[in-house]
Write an enzyme that holds these catalytic residues in place. Structure first.
Site, PDB file in Angstrom:
ATOM      1  N   LYS A 118       7.699  45.824  26.071  1.00  0.00           N
ATOM      2  CA  LYS A 118       6.967  45.996  27.062  1.00  0.00           C
ATOM      3  C   LYS A 118       7.383  44.808  27.789  1.00  0.00           C
ATOM      4  O   LYS A 118       7.531  43.600  27.561  1.00  0.00           O
ATOM      5  CB  LYS A 118       5.519  45.881  26.711  1.00  0.00           C
ATOM      6  CG  LYS A 118       4.538  46.431  27.869  1.00  0.00           C
ATOM      7  CD  LYS A 118       4.651  47.936  27.804  1.00  0.00           C
ATOM      8  CE  LYS A 118       3.550  48.479  28.567  1.00  0.00           C
ATOM      9  NZ  LYS A 118       3.162  49.758  27.954  1.00  0.00           N
ATOM     10  N   SER A 360      10.048  60.226  27.933  1.00  0.00           N
ATOM     11  CA  SER A 360      11.025  58.941  28.134  1.00  0.00           C
ATOM     12  C   SER A 360      12.225  59.142  27.218  1.00  0.00           C
ATOM     13  O   SER A 360      13.393  59.236  27.632  1.00  0.00           O
ATOM     14  CB  SER A 360      10.482  57.797  28.070  1.00  0.00           C
ATOM     15  OG  SER A 360      10.080  57.345  29.267  1.00  0.00           O
TER      16      SER A 360
HETATM   17  N1  GLU Z   1       4.609  52.663  29.953  1.00  0.00           N
HETATM   18  C1  GLU Z   1       4.324  53.894  29.053  1.00  0.00           C
HETATM   19  C2  GLU Z   1       3.623  53.726  27.786  1.00  0.00           C
HETATM   20  O1  GLU Z   1       2.628  52.699  27.726  1.00  0.00           O
HETATM   21  C3  GLU Z   1       5.621  54.574  28.870  1.00  0.00           C
HETATM   22  C4  GLU Z   1       6.687  53.892  28.158  1.00  0.00           C
HETATM   23  C5  GLU Z   1       8.054  54.685  28.215  1.00  0.00           C
HETATM   24  O2  GLU Z   1       8.158  55.667  28.778  1.00  0.00           O
HETATM   25  O3  GLU Z   1       8.935  54.088  27.601  1.00  0.00           O
HETATM   26  O4  GLU Z   1       3.658  54.381  26.833  1.00  0.00           O
END
Ligand code: GLU
Length: 426
Positions: A118, A360
């Site tokens: 993250k 994704s």
């Molecule tokens: N930010 C999104 C989550 O918290 C997606 C992460 C991604 O697509 O890699 O799951």
């Protein structure tokens, strides 16, 4: 002396809102239940790598402002790490660490070949110009470029970041890499190698598990009264999907207030009027508070904003019988306990919001193979994955007589723990 005592007792009485330590506690219980040693917990309680960067940006007033950003890579035993980047004034190092752990759990739950990561930048994009945001996005990529990449760590959108920001970041990385690298980041615009269905994927995943949870509780989603906290990417698409399915959206909120109508809000009207950050309540006079929103008469609540929204202070007053967590970390450990004791079914974040990272993954696969799928193909694959993940976790919770959060952590952590063991790390 007297004052010190007072401070201490307030501290003792204060609920633990530290998302990192509460996540660690659940990981510990999950690993114990799975029979793993303390060494595995030691390995997984923190990200294996945490990078802090300082990003200078020349602002529109001519002055330079230096922003702080982070990238946490939790564990890459299973494969490259993956997870979004948030732009928010409340970003902290601890929060980014916890969010990276949650990404490992999500990838484990929906069985993707990834570990979790993250990123976050402390900033308020609502007060920045397009040009400033572009400079910040490009600066962040330059700063973390050594540790990210299509086979190392793949970023994506998160709170207050979108496909335009992903496009700038991809372009910046392509300059560093000296060729087009669409697989460096997901959540891109379709013309730059984005996937159909990515933008609405988190909301679609939430809608799928919500329907499964409603079946288990004998609630008919058509006509059900639903409250959604947050009107950003997840909240807005969710309100649309559920409204179109025939649910009554009796409350929604943004960062400034909440709207309520016991007969159901006109979602199409609100969607037309929201700005790109999901703000809409400022257009109305008769708003209610966030506290009142959670206490509304309803069947299902979907927190779709930020962490620590359902706490021991409001858990007792919640009338819904199902909570589906579209946000990351919206319910504290104490609130989870109170609600579970009251028989409320909580579909936890690491399961409910895993649709985003699932699509994704589809985007990354399409980028790697250079062959693109239709929206129907994406939808079908997402449905299958979300339904089977929900059922695995629901079944684990039932048979082990535990809540769905602990069950989700057990399912989510197992893959990384096993991979680390096969590699001989633990
Ligand atoms: N930010 C999104 C989550 O918290 C997606 C992460 C991604 O697509 O890699 O799951």
């Amino acid at each position: 002396m007297v004052a010190d005592k007072a401070v201490n007792s307030t501290k003792e009485n204060h609920e633990n809102l530290d998302v990192l330590s509460s996540t660690r506690a659940v990981i510990k219980s999950a690993l114990e239940k799975l029979g793993y040693s303390d060494e595995v917990f030691e390995l997984l309680k923190d990200p294996m790598r945490m990078m802090t960067v300082r990003i200078p940006v020349r602002m529109d007033d001519g002055k330079v402002k230096v922003f702080t950003g982070y990238r946490a890579q939790h564990n890459d035993a299973v494969g490259p790490t993956k997870g979004g980047i948030r732009f928010h004034p409340a970003v902290t190092e601890k929060e980014v660490k916890a969010l990276s752990i949650w990404m490992t759990l999500k990838a484990g739950i929906v069985d993707l070949p990834y570990g979790g990561a993250k990123g976050g930048i402390i900033c308020d994009p609502r007060e920045m110009s397009f040009r400033e945001l572009e400079a910040l996005s490009r600066g962040y990529v330059r700063a973390v470029s050594q540790i990210v990449g299509p086979t190392k760590d793949i970023p994506a959108p998160d709170v207050f970041t979108n496909s335009q920001i992903m496009a700038w970041m991809m372009d910046e990385y392509s300059k560093i890499d000296e060729f087009n690298s669409p697989g460096f980041i997901t959540g891109k615009p379709i013309v730059l190698g984005g996937s159909h269905g990515r933008e609405s994927a988190t909301a679609k995943g939430v809608t799928i598990v919500l329907n499964e949870a409603a079946k288990k509780r004998g609630i008919n989603v058509e006509g059900a009264r639903i409250v959604i906290q947050g009107f950003g990417n997840a909240g807005s698409y969710l309100s649309k999907f559920l409204y179109d399915q025939g649910a009554k959206i009796v409350g929604i909120s943004d960062a400034y207030g909440a709207l309520h109508d016991p007969d159901g809000l006109d979602i199409d009207y609100l969607l037309d009027r929201r700005d790109s950050f999901g703000t809409v309540t400022n257009l109305f006079d008769n708003t209610i508070t966030n506290k009142e929103l959670f206490e509304l008469d309803c069947d299902i609540i979907i927190p779709a904003a930020v962490e620590n929204q359902i706490t021991r202070d409001n858990a007792q007053n919640i009338k819904a019988s199902i909570i589906v967590e579209a946000a990351n970390g919206p319910t504290t450990a104490e609130a989870t306990q109170i609600l579970t004791d009251r028989g409320v079914l909580i579909v936890p974040d690491v399961l409910a919001s895993a649709g985003g990272v699932t699509v994704s993954y589809f985007e990354w696969v399409q980028n790697n193979q250079g062959y693109y799928w239709s929206e129907d193909e994406i939808d079908e694959k997402l449905h299958e994955i979300m339904i089977s993940s929900f059922n695995t976790i629901y079944h684990t919770a039932e048979t082990r007589k535990i809540d769905m959060r602990l069950a989700a952590y057990m399912v989510g952590v197992r893959k990384t723990a096993e991979a680390a063991r096969f590699r001989g790390w633990v």
